[in-house]
Design a protein around this motif. Structure first.
Motif, PDB file in Angstrom:
ATOM      1  N   TRP A  81       0.811  -1.212   0.000  1.00 39.89           N
ATOM      2  CA  TRP A  81       0.000   0.000   0.000  1.00 39.89           C
ATOM      3  C   TRP A  81       0.848   1.267   0.000  1.00 39.89           C
ATOM      4  CZ3 TRP A  81      -0.983   3.995   3.543  1.00 39.89           C
ATOM      5  CH2 TRP A  81      -2.151   4.741   3.315  1.00 39.89           C
ATOM      6  N   MET A  82       1.859   1.352   0.846  1.00 39.45           N
ATOM      7  CA  MET A  82       2.655   2.575   0.954  1.00 39.45           C
ATOM      8  C   MET A  82       3.414   2.846  -0.336  1.00 39.45           C
ATOM      9  SD  MET A  82       3.522   5.298   2.496  1.00 39.45           S
ATOM     10  CE  MET A  82       2.991   5.173   4.196  1.00 39.45           C
ATOM     11  N   SER A  83       4.064   1.837  -0.892  1.00 41.11           N
ATOM     12  CA  SER A  83       4.810   2.039  -2.133  1.00 41.11           C
ATOM     13  C   SER A  83       3.882   2.492  -3.249  1.00 41.11           C
ATOM     14  CB  SER A  83       5.528   0.752  -2.554  1.00 41.11           C
ATOM     15  OG  SER A  83       6.533   0.423  -1.632  1.00 41.11           O
ATOM     16  N   ARG A  84       2.727   1.880  -3.334  1.00 41.83           N
ATOM     17  CA  ARG A  84       1.769   2.270  -4.380  1.00 41.83           C
ATOM     18  C   ARG A  84       1.285   3.694  -4.177  1.00 41.83           C
ATOM     19  NH1 ARG A  84      -1.531  -3.407  -4.983  1.00 41.83           N
ATOM     20  NH2 ARG A  84       0.097  -4.428  -6.196  1.00 41.83           N
ATOM     21  N   GLY A  85       1.126   4.099  -2.934  1.00 37.99           N
ATOM     22  CA  GLY A  85       0.727   5.479  -2.657  1.00 37.99           C
ATOM     23  C   GLY A  85       1.786   6.471  -3.098  1.00 37.99           C
ATOM     24  N   VAL A  86       3.042   6.165  -2.846  1.00 37.14           N
ATOM     25  CA  VAL A  86       4.138   7.054  -3.259  1.00 37.14           C
ATOM     26  C   VAL A  86       4.230   7.093  -4.782  1.00 37.14           C
ATOM     27  CG1 VAL A  86       6.650   7.391  -3.214  1.00 37.14           C
ATOM     28  CG2 VAL A  86       5.422   6.784  -1.111  1.00 37.14           C
ATOM     29  N   ILE A  87       4.095   5.939  -5.431  1.00 41.98           N
ATOM     30  CA  ILE A  87       4.104   5.903  -6.895  1.00 41.98           C
ATOM     31  C   ILE A  87       2.932   6.710  -7.445  1.00 41.98           C
ATOM     32  CG2 ILE A  87       3.820   4.397  -8.916  1.00 41.98           C
ATOM     33  CD1 ILE A  87       5.341   2.221  -7.209  1.00 41.98           C
ATOM     34  N   GLY A  88       1.764   6.551  -6.819  1.00 44.48           N
ATOM     35  CA  GLY A  88       0.598   7.325  -7.237  1.00 44.48           C
ATOM     36  C   GLY A  88       0.811   8.818  -7.083  1.00 44.48           C
ATOM     37  N   GLU A  89       1.492   9.216  -6.013  1.00 41.58           N
ATOM     38  CA  GLU A  89       1.789  10.636  -5.806  1.00 41.58           C
ATOM     39  C   GLU A  89       2.660  11.176  -6.941  1.00 41.58           C
ATOM     40  OE1 GLU A  89       3.567  13.485  -2.262  1.00 41.58           O
ATOM     41  OE2 GLU A  89       3.970  11.333  -2.205  1.00 41.58           O
ATOM     42  N   ARG A  90       3.636  10.399  -7.329  1.00 41.41           N
ATOM     43  CA  ARG A  90       4.498  10.835  -8.427  1.00 41.41           C
ATOM     44  C   ARG A  90       3.723  10.908  -9.741  1.00 41.41           C
ATOM     45  NH1 ARG A  90      10.172   8.718 -10.862  1.00 41.41           N
ATOM     46  NH2 ARG A  90      10.690  10.720 -11.787  1.00 41.41           N
ATOM     47  N   TRP A 147      -5.509   9.725   4.095  1.00 41.75           N
ATOM     48  CA  TRP A 147      -6.612   9.548   3.157  1.00 41.75           C
ATOM     49  C   TRP A 147      -6.154   9.933   1.748  1.00 41.75           C
ATOM     50  CZ3 TRP A 147     -12.098  11.836   4.431  1.00 41.75           C
ATOM     51  CH2 TRP A 147     -13.057  11.276   3.580  1.00 41.75           C
ATOM     52  N   LEU A 148      -5.374  11.017   1.649  1.00 42.81           N
ATOM     53  CA  LEU A 148      -4.835  11.421   0.353  1.00 42.81           C
ATOM     54  C   LEU A 148      -3.884  10.353  -0.191  1.00 42.81           C
ATOM     55  CD1 LEU A 148      -4.630  13.586  -1.862  1.00 42.81           C
ATOM     56  CD2 LEU A 148      -2.788  14.625  -0.533  1.00 42.81           C
ATOM     57  N   LEU A 149      -3.095   9.778   0.679  1.00 40.36           N
ATOM     58  CA  LEU A 149      -2.199   8.699   0.265  1.00 40.36           C
ATOM     59  C   LEU A 149      -3.003   7.513  -0.273  1.00 40.36           C
ATOM     60  CD1 LEU A 149       0.786   7.935   0.082  1.00 40.36           C
ATOM     61  CD2 LEU A 149       0.612   7.058   2.402  1.00 40.36           C
ATOM     62  N   ASP A 150      -4.122   7.212   0.376  1.00 37.13           N
ATOM     63  CA  ASP A 150      -4.974   6.145  -0.124  1.00 37.13           C
ATOM     64  C   ASP A 150      -5.516   6.490  -1.507  1.00 37.13           C
ATOM     65  OD1 ASP A 150      -6.298   3.549   0.420  1.00 37.13           O
ATOM     66  OD2 ASP A 150      -8.119   4.760   0.203  1.00 37.13           O
ATOM     67  N   ARG A 151      -5.852   7.750  -1.725  1.00 32.64           N
ATOM     68  CA  ARG A 151      -6.316   8.174  -3.046  1.00 32.64           C
ATOM     69  C   ARG A 151      -5.199   8.005  -4.072  1.00 32.64           C
ATOM     70  NH1 ARG A 151     -10.895   9.126  -6.129  1.00 32.64           N
ATOM     71  NH2 ARG A 151     -11.804   8.936  -4.068  1.00 32.64           N
ATOM     72  N   MET A 152      -3.965   8.242  -3.660  1.00 31.99           N
ATOM     73  CA  MET A 152      -2.843   8.081  -4.580  1.00 31.99           C
ATOM     74  C   MET A 152      -2.644   6.607  -4.962  1.00 31.99           C
ATOM     75  SD  MET A 152      -1.757  11.073  -5.369  1.00 31.99           S
ATOM     76  CE  MET A 152      -3.421  11.731  -5.198  1.00 31.99           C
ATOM     77  N   VAL A 153      -3.028   5.694  -4.071  1.00 32.78           N
ATOM     78  CA  VAL A 153      -3.023   4.272  -4.424  1.00 32.78           C
ATOM     79  C   VAL A 153      -4.013   4.041  -5.562  1.00 32.78           C
ATOM     80  CG1 VAL A 153      -3.516   1.925  -3.603  1.00 32.78           C
ATOM     81  CG2 VAL A 153      -2.269   3.523  -2.134  1.00 32.78           C
ATOM     82  N   TRP A 154      -5.173   4.687  -5.490  1.00 33.99           N
ATOM     83  CA  TRP A 154      -6.156   4.585  -6.574  1.00 33.99           C
ATOM     84  C   TRP A 154      -5.590   5.156  -7.869  1.00 33.99           C
ATOM     85  CZ3 TRP A 154     -11.862   5.919  -5.099  1.00 33.99           C
ATOM     86  CH2 TRP A 154     -12.246   5.149  -3.997  1.00 33.99           C
ATOM     87  N   VAL A 155      -4.897   6.291  -7.769  1.00 32.62           N
ATOM     88  CA  VAL A 155      -4.282   6.905  -8.948  1.00 32.62           C
ATOM     89  C   VAL A 155      -3.292   5.921  -9.567  1.00 32.62           C
ATOM     90  CG1 VAL A 155      -2.685   8.724  -9.708  1.00 32.62           C
ATOM     91  CG2 VAL A 155      -4.630   9.309  -8.222  1.00 32.62           C
ATOM     92  N   GLU A 156      -2.470   5.310  -8.727  1.00 37.87           N
ATOM     93  CA  GLU A 156      -1.501   4.331  -9.232  1.00 37.87           C
ATOM     94  C   GLU A 156      -2.222   3.186  -9.934  1.00 37.87           C
ATOM     95  OE1 GLU A 156       0.880   0.682  -9.306  1.00 37.87           O
ATOM     96  OE2 GLU A 156      -0.861   1.007  -8.024  1.00 37.87           O
ATOM     97  N   ARG A 157      -3.279   2.687  -9.320  1.00 42.49           N
ATOM     98  CA  ARG A 157      -4.030   1.568  -9.896  1.00 42.49           C
ATOM     99  C   ARG A 157      -4.654   1.975 -11.234  1.00 42.49           C
ATOM    100  NH1 ARG A 157      -9.168   0.883  -7.032  1.00 42.49           N
ATOM    101  NH2 ARG A 157      -9.664   2.502  -8.513  1.00 42.49           N
ATOM    102  N   ASP A 158      -5.229   3.165 -11.284  1.00 41.70           N
ATOM    103  CA  ASP A 158      -5.874   3.628 -12.516  1.00 41.70           C
ATOM    104  C   ASP A 158      -4.871   3.887 -13.632  1.00 41.70           C
ATOM    105  OD1 ASP A 158      -8.263   3.454 -11.205  1.00 41.70           O
ATOM    106  OD2 ASP A 158      -8.624   5.614 -11.072  1.00 41.70           O
ATOM    107  N   SER A 159      -3.621   4.123 -13.269  1.00 42.96           N
ATOM    108  CA  SER A 159      -2.580   4.411 -14.259  1.00 42.96           C
ATOM    109  C   SER A 159      -1.753   3.185 -14.613  1.00 42.96           C
ATOM    110  CB  SER A 159      -1.634   5.487 -13.697  1.00 42.96           C
ATOM    111  OG  SER A 159      -2.349   6.645 -13.419  1.00 42.96           O
TER     112      SER A 159
END
Length: 165
Positions: A81-90, A147-159
């Motif tokens: 989860w954390m790695s995906r959140g950081v990737i999503g943030e980028r 919560w924003l980090l969790d959203r970034m996991v979604w961004v990573e998944r969608d991308s």
């Protein structure tokens, strides 16, 4: 300054190179990075006990903020989860205007606003040395960040799978 420009300004200020981003995807980096705001609050509050010497722990926290994404090696796996959140943030920093990610914008804006509100409450608590205000601001800021980090996991998944950074 709009939200996307403020994210990019923070990324530039932190000097986040490709290598730093790669290291920051290590879950140890992401999880330990969550210590920054509580440590900064404690360092600021320490002026009660150590007066102007509080600038020393504040400087240490700022150094930790810069050092953290560079300290850990790139992870063997980003399947967490954390790695995906950081990737999503980028990904978000690079492609927030991408129409494929448009459905995330309202939530990201709301969570960013909530985080800013929490930071303002935290700052007021620190200035006034009001423990309930400080605790409330810290809780709001931290929860909105998670919560924003969790959203970034979604961004990573969608991308996923489209050559995103």
């Amino acid at each position: 300054m709009d939200q996307d420009k403020s994210f990019r300004a923070a990324e530039t200020m932190m000097g986040m190179s490709d290598a730093a981003w790669s290291r920051h995807t290590n879950p140890w980096s992401g999880w330990s990075r969550l210590s920054v705001l509580p440590l900064l609050a404690l360092a600021a509050w320490s002026r009660v006990w150590i007066d102007w010497w509080a600038l020393a722990p504040i400087a240490l926290v700022l150094a930790w903020t810069w050092l953290n994404p560079r300290l850990f090696p790139p992870p063997a796996s980003t399947d967490n989860w954390m790695s995906r959140g950081v990737i999503g943030e980028r990904i978000w920093l690079a492609r927030s205007q991408d129409p494929a990610l448009a459905h995330h914008r309202p939530v990201v804006r709301a969570l960013t606003a909530l985080g800013v509100a929490g930071a303002v409450i935290l700052l007021a608590g620190l200035i006034l040395l009001d423990l309930p205000l400080t605790g409330t601001g810290l809780a709001v800021a931290m929860l909105s960040k998670l919560w924003l980090l969790d959203r970034m996991v979604w961004v990573e998944r969608d991308s996923h799978g489209d050559g995103a950074p």
